[in-house]
Design a protein around this motif. Structure first.
Motif, PDB file in Angstrom:
ATOM      1  N   UNK A  18      47.856  -6.525  40.991  1.00 48.23           N
ATOM      2  CA  UNK A  18      47.019  -5.322  40.832  1.00 48.23           C
ATOM      3  C   UNK A  18      45.808  -5.614  39.956  1.00 48.23           C
ATOM      4  N   UNK A  19      46.016  -6.334  38.859  1.00 48.47           N
ATOM      5  CA  UNK A  19      44.905  -6.658  37.961  1.00 48.47           C
ATOM      6  C   UNK A  19      43.895  -7.545  38.684  1.00 48.47           C
ATOM      7  N   UNK A  20      44.399  -8.549  39.385  1.00 54.47           N
ATOM      8  CA  UNK A  20      43.481  -9.451  40.103  1.00 54.47           C
ATOM      9  C   UNK A  20      42.775  -8.734  41.241  1.00 54.47           C
ATOM     10  N   UNK A  21      43.444  -7.766  41.846  1.00 47.40           N
ATOM     11  CA  UNK A  21      42.807  -6.993  42.901  1.00 47.40           C
ATOM     12  C   UNK A  21      41.638  -6.177  42.347  1.00 47.40           C
ATOM     13  N   UNK A  22      41.839  -5.587  41.189  1.00 46.40           N
ATOM     14  CA  UNK A  22      40.760  -4.812  40.550  1.00 46.40           C
ATOM     15  C   UNK A  22      39.601  -5.735  40.192  1.00 46.40           C
ATOM     16  N   UNK A  23      39.922  -6.905  39.665  1.00 47.04           N
ATOM     17  CA  UNK A  23      38.861  -7.867  39.323  1.00 47.04           C
ATOM     18  C   UNK A  23      38.103  -8.303  40.569  1.00 47.04           C
ATOM     19  N   UNK A  24      38.829  -8.551  41.648  1.00 51.18           N
ATOM     20  CA  UNK A  24      38.181  -8.971  42.887  1.00 51.18           C
ATOM     21  C   UNK A  24      37.277  -7.864  43.412  1.00 51.18           C
ATOM     22  N   UNK A  25      37.734  -6.612  43.349  1.00 45.06           N
ATOM     23  CA  UNK A  25      36.899  -5.490  43.795  1.00 45.06           C
ATOM     24  C   UNK A  25      35.653  -5.371  42.924  1.00 45.06           C
ATOM     25  N   UNK A  26      35.828  -5.512  41.613  1.00 46.95           N
ATOM     26  CA  UNK A  26      34.674  -5.433  40.706  1.00 46.95           C
ATOM     27  C   UNK A  26      33.663  -6.530  41.009  1.00 46.95           C
ATOM     28  N   UNK A  27      34.156  -7.748  41.202  1.00 42.35           N
ATOM     29  CA  UNK A  27      33.222  -8.841  41.462  1.00 42.35           C
ATOM     30  C   UNK A  27      32.575  -8.695  42.841  1.00 42.35           C
ATOM     31  N   UNK A  28      33.308  -8.119  43.817  1.00 47.37           N
ATOM     32  CA  UNK A  28      32.714  -7.863  45.123  1.00 47.37           C
ATOM     33  C   UNK A  28      31.602  -6.819  45.009  1.00 47.37           C
ATOM     34  N   UNK A  29      31.853  -5.778  44.207  1.00 43.87           N
ATOM     35  CA  UNK A  29      30.808  -4.771  43.984  1.00 43.87           C
ATOM     36  C   UNK A  29      29.615  -5.388  43.263  1.00 43.87           C
ATOM     37  N   UNK A  30      29.898  -6.268  42.299  1.00 44.31           N
ATOM     38  CA  UNK A  30      28.813  -6.967  41.598  1.00 44.31           C
ATOM     39  C   UNK A  30      28.000  -7.826  42.543  1.00 44.31           C
ATOM     40  N   UNK A  31      28.681  -8.496  43.453  1.00 47.94           N
ATOM     41  CA  UNK A  31      27.979  -9.302  44.453  1.00 47.94           C
ATOM     42  C   UNK A  31      27.111  -8.416  45.335  1.00 47.94           C
ATOM     43  N   UNK A 105      38.650 -13.818  44.375  1.00 47.88           N
ATOM     44  CA  UNK A 105      39.349 -13.637  45.645  1.00 47.88           C
ATOM     45  C   UNK A 105      40.409 -14.728  45.825  1.00 47.88           C
ATOM     46  N   UNK A 106      40.094 -15.941  45.454  1.00 50.21           N
ATOM     47  CA  UNK A 106      41.047 -17.041  45.560  1.00 50.21           C
ATOM     48  C   UNK A 106      42.248 -16.806  44.659  1.00 50.21           C
ATOM     49  N   UNK A 107      41.989 -16.354  43.445  1.00 55.43           N
ATOM     50  CA  UNK A 107      43.096 -16.084  42.519  1.00 55.43           C
ATOM     51  C   UNK A 107      43.989 -14.958  43.043  1.00 55.43           C
ATOM     52  N   UNK A 108      43.389 -13.923  43.605  1.00 56.36           N
ATOM     53  CA  UNK A 108      44.169 -12.828  44.184  1.00 56.36           C
ATOM     54  C   UNK A 108      44.976 -13.340  45.374  1.00 56.36           C
ATOM     55  N   UNK A 109      44.354 -14.125  46.224  1.00 59.03           N
ATOM     56  CA  UNK A 109      45.053 -14.662  47.393  1.00 59.03           C
ATOM     57  C   UNK A 109      46.241 -15.518  46.979  1.00 59.03           C
ATOM     58  N   UNK A 110      46.097 -16.272  45.906  1.00 61.44           N
ATOM     59  CA  UNK A 110      47.196 -17.120  45.429  1.00 61.44           C
ATOM     60  C   UNK A 110      48.401 -16.265  45.026  1.00 61.44           C
ATOM     61  N   UNK A 111      48.150 -15.193  44.305  1.00 67.24           N
ATOM     62  CA  UNK A 111      49.256 -14.313  43.882  1.00 67.24           C
ATOM     63  C   UNK A 111      49.872 -13.622  45.096  1.00 67.24           C
ATOM     64  N   UNK A 112      49.047 -13.151  46.022  1.00 63.15           N
ATOM     65  CA  UNK A 112      49.567 -12.493  47.215  1.00 63.15           C
ATOM     66  C   UNK A 112      50.415 -13.461  48.042  1.00 63.15           C
ATOM     67  N   UNK A 113      49.956 -14.703  48.159  1.00 63.89           N
ATOM     68  CA  UNK A 113      50.715 -15.712  48.897  1.00 63.89           C
ATOM     69  C   UNK A 113      52.049 -15.993  48.211  1.00 63.89           C
ATOM     70  N   UNK A 114      52.030 -16.082  46.901  1.00 59.77           N
ATOM     71  CA  UNK A 114      53.269 -16.302  46.156  1.00 59.77           C
ATOM     72  C   UNK A 114      54.248 -15.150  46.371  1.00 59.77           C
ATOM     73  N   UNK A 115      53.746 -13.926  46.325  1.00 54.72           N
ATOM     74  CA  UNK A 115      54.609 -12.762  46.562  1.00 54.72           C
ATOM     75  C   UNK A 115      55.202 -12.796  47.982  1.00 54.72           C
ATOM     76  N   UNK A 116      54.371 -13.152  48.953  1.00 59.15           N
ATOM     77  CA  UNK A 116      54.856 -13.238  50.332  1.00 59.15           C
ATOM     78  C   UNK A 116      55.938 -14.307  50.466  1.00 59.15           C
ATOM     79  N   UNK A 117      55.725 -15.456  49.833  1.00 62.60           N
ATOM     80  CA  UNK A 117      56.715 -16.534  49.903  1.00 62.60           C
ATOM     81  C   UNK A 117      58.026 -16.127  49.245  1.00 62.60           C
TER      82      UNK A 117
END
Length: 156
Positions: A18-31, A105-117
């Motif tokens: 959740x924290x990484x998702x918020x960070x990814x959204x913030x950085x996407x908005x910044x981009x 986004x990469x950091x979020x994807x890593x956590x999501x992949x770990x959760x899926x595994x």
């Protein structure tokens, strides 16, 4: 099986996600903001260049008008230089924002992949347990049927 916070083995990882998702959204908005600023800087540069290209020297050339015309053109050339520098800066900011977003986004994807595994591992373990239980039930049934058959043959 419904899970509460107390028995969710991935509660901590979900919080990290959740924290990484918020960070990814913030950085996407910044981009997005940086890209919009870069487009605006490019628009301004084009507008100044267009104005400079449309500037004409007066047809009557007396020294005062010539000097004023030269000052105006020099000022516009200065505006072009400033607008060009602003566009370069905006491009640098956009590049940095894109790198920041890709990192998040990469950091979020890593956590999501770990959760899926982890979920797949739990599902596979559940399937193994169910298979073992079904095997035990089938074996018990077979033994019971076998005993019944032997008992029936013994009584006949």
């Amino acid at each position: 099986m419904a899970r509460t916070r107390d028995n969710d083995p991935d509660a901590g990882m979900r919080a990290v996600a959740r924290v990484r998702s918020v960070r990814e959204q913030d950085s996407r908005l910044g981009l997005g903001r940086a890209a919009a600023d870069e487009r605006e800087a490019a628009r301004r540069l084009d507008a100044v260049r267009t104005r400079l290209a449309q500037t004409t020297l007066p047809e009557t050339v007396d020294p005062a008008r010539f000097a004023l015309g030269r000052l105006g053109v020099a000022a516009m050339a200065g505006e072009v230089t400033l607008a060009d520098k602003a566009l370069a800066t905006a491009g640098t900011v956009t590049t940095a924002a894109r790198a920041h977003w890709q990192h998040d986004k990469t950091r979020l994807s890593a956590v999501e992949l770990l959760l899926e595994r982890r979920e797949a591992e739990r599902r596979a373990e559940r399937d193994r347990r169910e298979t073992a239980e079904v095997d035990d039930l089938v074996a018990s049934r077979w033994l019971r049927d076998r005993r019944t058959l032997i008992d029936q043959e013994g009584t006949s």
